[in-house]
Design an enzyme around this catalytic site. Structure first.
Site, mmCIF file in Angstrom:
data_model
loop_
_atom_site.group_PDB
_atom_site.id
_atom_site.type_symbol
_atom_site.label_atom_id
_atom_site.label_comp_id
_atom_site.label_asym_id
_atom_site.label_seq_id
_atom_site.Cartn_x
_atom_site.Cartn_y
_atom_site.Cartn_z
ATOM 1 N N TYR A 135 13.826 33.306 52.806
ATOM 2 C CA TYR A 135 13.656 34.015 53.860
ATOM 3 C C TYR A 135 14.221 35.360 53.988
ATOM 4 C CZ TYR A 135 14.485 35.344 58.660
ATOM 5 O OH TYR A 135 14.525 36.108 60.027
ATOM 6 N N ASP B 125 27.102 30.368 54.018
ATOM 7 C CA ASP B 125 27.454 30.863 55.190
ATOM 8 C C ASP B 125 28.744 31.795 54.904
ATOM 9 O OD1 ASP B 125 25.831 29.630 57.222
ATOM 10 O OD2 ASP B 125 27.272 28.201 57.894
ATOM 11 N N LYS C 24 12.123 39.035 54.257
ATOM 12 C CA LYS C 24 12.740 40.510 55.081
ATOM 13 C C LYS C 24 12.907 41.660 54.290
ATOM 14 C CE LYS C 24 12.208 38.274 59.034
ATOM 15 N NZ LYS C 24 10.932 38.861 59.894
ATOM 16 N N SER D 131 16.274 41.523 59.956
ATOM 17 C CA SER D 131 17.459 40.574 60.226
ATOM 18 C C SER D 131 18.630 41.142 59.373
ATOM 19 C CB SER D 131 16.986 39.227 59.544
ATOM 20 O OG SER D 131 17.948 38.599 59.528
#
Ligand code: NAD
Ligand code: UFG
Length: 344
Positions: free
Chosen positions: A153, A303, A157, A130
């Site tokens: 998360y 974000d 990855k 990702s």
């Protein structure tokens, strides 16, 4: 020969299976497709849809990638030559609430898969990574940039990427493409498969689609004070069918296919273009002719303002580039959502 697709009944996996079954211009990849999925985030109804689209059957095995015995049986009973590994959990917010499940499924599950692959001498792998591994780097993001993670998360990855790099260093027979996806959206043009999230969606497109179809009342736009074209967050949205075709190209580039991927190689799959939240909302409105009420709320924690890919490496290494534009992405999302208003 067979291809093993873990997580193959999920969103990206199911679209990739369609592309594999339909083959490509350059090479016939329509081999036996073996899907292993524990159905934690998908349904066997996808299998009928896959057959409807392609006219071909796949072999489905309900199993967890953490279950090494079950995986061993799959490799003993099928002549697997390569694996595309989609299976895993993917919700950023949830990963902070139940981190152990994320480490178990995404990291331990991948290690189990790699152990069984090693035992059966299958050393060709395409892995779903990702763009989250780029942390706070400034876009355009390229594969040479340092990596980092800001949530469990993302850590999973990144950890798996490190494991794969170490594995490839330890044994030159491994050929691994770590595909770093940007923001996959859209659905198959048939309207038969698409993204089918459980509960309230976390991601922008399924949320907007459910507002448009009347399942959700209003979109919350997370911040309009970023330094972007209209103040809302900018992302590199990529059509899931383009993404799926990137997997076919990656498979063709692995060692067993005598391709260009040597060792473990990270490769971005993105378009290289950025689109803001309000541009998405307005395009969706135009295409669907539906009302999409929204309100601006504070920024969502974690974000970034702008995230988009440098997509050059996928071009030079895989001969792949994204072809479908934002209109196609949203038309296909809308067809899927309006024809399947409650998912499966
Ligand atoms: P998805 O949830 O639709 O598909 C994942 C599939 O894996 C599901 O069918 C689920 O049932 C299965 N699964 C989960 N844990 C499993 C386990 N332990 N054993 C067997 N099966 C298991 O998600 P998706 O959007 O298709 O994502 C596929 C992969 O791509 C994931 O690894 C995800 O992290 C990665 N990815 C997705 C995005 C995105 O925005 N969708 C972005 C970057 C990376
Ligand atoms: N957004 C909203 N309202 C919503 C949902 C999202 O305004 O209800 C905004 C976000 O603030 C962001 C944009 O829409 O600006 C896209 O958000 P998404 O949640 O759809 O996607 P992200 O870029 O945050 O994250 C996605 C995946 C991650 C992956 C990352 C890497 O969810 O798993 O892309 O590219 F790691």
């Amino acid at each position: 020969m067979s291809l093993l697709i873990t997580g193959g009944t999920g969103y990206i996996g199911s679209h990739t299976v369609v592309e594999l079954l339909q083959g490509t211009d350059s090479q016939d990849l329509s081999k036996e497709i073996v899907i292993v999925d524990n159905l934690s985030n998908s349904s066997t109804k996808v299998l009928d849809r896959l057959e409807q689209i392609t006219g071909k059957k796949v072999t489905f095995i309900e199993a967890d990638i953490c279950d090494e015995q079950a995986l061993d049986k799959v490799f003993s009973e099928h002549n697997i030559e390569a694996v595309i590994h989609f299976a895993g959990l993917k919700a950023v917010g949830e990963s902070a609430e139940i981190p152990l499940s994320y480490y178990q499924n995404n990291v331990s599950g991948t290690v189990s898969l790699l152990q069984v692959m090693t035992k059966h001498n299958v050393k060709n792998l395409v892995f779903s990574s990702s763009a989250t591994v780029y942390g706070n780097n400034v876009s355009p993001l390229n594969e040479t940039m340092p990596t980092s993670a800001t949530n469990p998360y993302g850590q999973t990855k990144l950890m798996v990427e490190h494991i794969l790099f170490d594995l490839a260093k330890s044994d030159p027979e491994w050929s691994i493409a770590c595909l770093r996806y940007f923001n996959p959206i859209g659905a198959h043009q048939s309207g038969l498969i698409g993204e089918n999230p459980n509960g309230i969606p976390n991601n922008l497109l399924p949320y907007v689609a459910q507002v448009a179809v009347g399942r959700l009342a209003q979109l919350q736009v997370f911040g309009d004070d970023y330094d972007t074209v209209d103040g809302t967050g900018v992302r590199d949205y990529i059509h899931v069918v383009d993404l799926a075709q990137g997997h076919v190209k990656a498979l063709e580039a692995l060692g067993h296919a005598k391709g260009t991927v040597k060792g473990c190689q990270a490769i971005n799959l993105g378009t290289g273009n950025g689109t803001s939240v309000l541009e998405i909302v307005n395009t969706f409105k135009d295409i669907s002719q539906a009302d999409i009420p929204y309100k601006i709320v504070p920024r969502r924690a974690g974000d970034l303002a702008t995230v988009y890919a440098d997509a050059a490496l996928a071009g030079s290494l895989l001969g792949w580039q994204a072809n479908l534009d934002l209109t196609a992405m949203i038309e296909d999302t809308w067809r899927w959502q309006s024809e399947n208003p409650n998912g499966f």
